[in-house]
Design an enzyme around this catalytic site. Sequence first.
Site, PDB file in Angstrom:
ATOM      1  N   ASP A  52       0.826  -1.215   0.000  1.00 17.90           N
ATOM      2  CA  ASP A  52       0.000   0.000   0.000  1.00 17.90           C
ATOM      3  C   ASP A  52       0.860   1.265   0.000  1.00 17.90           C
ATOM      4  O   ASP A  52       2.041   1.232   0.369  1.00 17.90           O
ATOM      5  CB  ASP A  52      -0.873   0.040   1.262  1.00 17.90           C
ATOM      6  CG  ASP A  52      -2.013  -0.973   1.226  1.00 17.90           C
ATOM      7  OD1 ASP A  52      -2.059  -1.805   0.301  1.00 17.90           O
ATOM      8  OD2 ASP A  52      -2.850  -0.921   2.151  1.00 17.90           O
ATOM      9  N   ASP A  53       0.226   2.356  -0.386  1.00 16.38           N
ATOM     10  CA  ASP A  53       0.703   3.740  -0.200  1.00 16.38           C
ATOM     11  C   ASP A  53       1.726   4.211  -1.230  1.00 16.38           C
ATOM     12  O   ASP A  53       2.130   5.362  -1.194  1.00 16.38           O
ATOM     13  CB  ASP A  53       1.285   3.965   1.202  1.00 16.38           C
ATOM     14  CG  ASP A  53       0.249   3.843   2.301  1.00 16.38           C
ATOM     15  OD1 ASP A  53      -0.901   3.464   1.984  1.00 16.38           O
ATOM     16  OD2 ASP A  53       0.575   4.103   3.470  1.00 16.38           O
ATOM     17  N   HIS A 103      -6.061   2.810  -3.866  1.00  9.89           N
ATOM     18  CA  HIS A 103      -5.918   3.100  -2.431  1.00  9.89           C
ATOM     19  C   HIS A 103      -6.302   4.561  -2.156  1.00  9.89           C
ATOM     20  O   HIS A 103      -5.778   5.165  -1.235  1.00  9.89           O
ATOM     21  CB  HIS A 103      -4.480   2.801  -1.998  1.00  9.89           C
ATOM     22  CG  HIS A 103      -4.280   2.632  -0.525  1.00  9.89           C
ATOM     23  ND1 HIS A 103      -5.076   1.821   0.257  1.00  9.89           N
ATOM     24  CD2 HIS A 103      -3.365   3.170   0.328  1.00  9.89           C
ATOM     25  CE1 HIS A 103      -4.651   1.881   1.520  1.00  9.89           C
ATOM     26  NE2 HIS A 103      -3.627   2.694   1.592  1.00  9.89           N
ATOM     27  N   HIS A 107      -5.325   9.208   0.092  1.00 12.29           N
ATOM     28  CA  HIS A 107      -5.267   8.394   1.313  1.00 12.29           C
ATOM     29  C   HIS A 107      -6.268   8.868   2.370  1.00 12.29           C
ATOM     30  O   HIS A 107      -5.927   9.128   3.527  1.00 12.29           O
ATOM     31  CB  HIS A 107      -3.843   8.362   1.897  1.00 12.29           C
ATOM     32  CG  HIS A 107      -3.566   7.119   2.693  1.00 12.29           C
ATOM     33  ND1 HIS A 107      -3.747   7.059   4.062  1.00 12.29           N
ATOM     34  CD2 HIS A 107      -3.158   5.881   2.333  1.00 12.29           C
ATOM     35  CE1 HIS A 107      -3.436   5.843   4.485  1.00 12.29           C
ATOM     36  NE2 HIS A 107      -3.076   5.115   3.459  1.00 12.29           N
ATOM     37  N   TYR A 144      -6.486   2.470   5.904  1.00 16.40           N
ATOM     38  CA  TYR A 144      -6.727   2.060   7.301  1.00 16.40           C
ATOM     39  C   TYR A 144      -7.740   0.912   7.405  1.00 16.40           C
ATOM     40  O   TYR A 144      -8.176   0.557   8.506  1.00 16.40           O
ATOM     41  CB  TYR A 144      -7.218   3.240   8.164  1.00 16.40           C
ATOM     42  CG  TYR A 144      -6.482   4.525   7.903  1.00 16.40           C
ATOM     43  CD1 TYR A 144      -5.182   4.728   8.387  1.00 16.40           C
ATOM     44  CD2 TYR A 144      -7.060   5.537   7.130  1.00 16.40           C
ATOM     45  CE1 TYR A 144      -4.485   5.888   8.104  1.00 16.40           C
ATOM     46  CE2 TYR A 144      -6.369   6.707   6.855  1.00 16.40           C
ATOM     47  CZ  TYR A 144      -5.082   6.875   7.339  1.00 16.40           C
ATOM     48  OH  TYR A 144      -4.399   8.028   7.052  1.00 16.40           O
ATOM     49  N   HIS A 194       4.099  -2.072   3.046  1.00 13.87           N
ATOM     50  CA  HIS A 194       4.109  -0.745   2.411  1.00 13.87           C
ATOM     51  C   HIS A 194       5.413  -0.582   1.636  1.00 13.87           C
ATOM     52  O   HIS A 194       6.492  -0.637   2.246  1.00 13.87           O
ATOM     53  CB  HIS A 194       3.951   0.348   3.478  1.00 13.87           C
ATOM     54  CG  HIS A 194       2.637   0.267   4.213  1.00 13.87           C
ATOM     55  ND1 HIS A 194       2.432  -0.610   5.254  1.00 13.87           N
ATOM     56  CD2 HIS A 194       1.465   0.925   4.024  1.00 13.87           C
ATOM     57  CE1 HIS A 194       1.174  -0.481   5.684  1.00 13.87           C
ATOM     58  NE2 HIS A 194       0.564   0.452   4.958  1.00 13.87           N
TER      59      HIS A 194
HETATM   60 NI    NI Z   1      -2.487   3.161   3.321  1.00 13.06          NI
END
Ligand code: NI
Length: 245
Positions: A52-53, A103, A107, A144, A194
């Site tokens: 993610d991210d 995603h 965010h 989250y 991540h």
């Molecule tokens: Ni995230």
Amino acid sequence: MSNWKKRLGAGGLALLALILAAVGGSAHPAPEQDVLGEAKIPAGPYVALTFDDGPRQATTSVLLDGLAQRGVHATFFVIGENVEGNELLLQRMEGEGHQIGLHTYHHKPLDQLNAAGFYAEVDSLRATLTALLGREEFMLRPPYGMMNAANQARAAAPIILWSVDPEDWSDRNTARQVSAITADVKDGDIILLHDIYAESVDTALQVVDALMAQGYHFVTVEQLFAIRGRTPENGKIYRRLPPGD
Ligand code: NI
């Protein structure tokens, strides 16, 4: 027929070829053939690495190099802001057989957004990725893991959570994270990491080496659905895809 059914159906053979190529390219023996000469999907266990991210040039490109060396495919749930300026990195991901998912653009926790806010975060990123990659189906991972029923209904995508979370953001400690993941993992798990942290990239590659030595196959989330013979449903939440479910 849902878009996902069409996508997995039309891409079924290519998907199988990808899986078998990945298996053949690894330390595993070549897949056996049954009496009809059709290649059998290896029995597993299977696991999906998800990141993610990102993407983030400095760390994601190192991860892609390491995954390519190992013949392993993963899933990347990207942030719209990080797509900007990293278009070539995204195209490399797609070209190397990884799965790309949503995603949100900035965010944002999706349980706190009204309809307009939800569409601004999710549909804008979907449109950005469609323009870049030329397709429309993307799975969604809510930041989250936060979601509510109203936005679940608006998702127009399967919602992918996770079943193994070493909380890699909390300590950037590769040794601890590798232990936490390998101690916990089971057939069909979805692992959360991540790709914006160098330590998490190290964790991922060490986990691949450790679990491949135990017989695990690493696949994308989409491939995991195909292996289980399941069609992902828009708006439905998935945490793992165990065998025989
Ligand atoms: Ni995230």
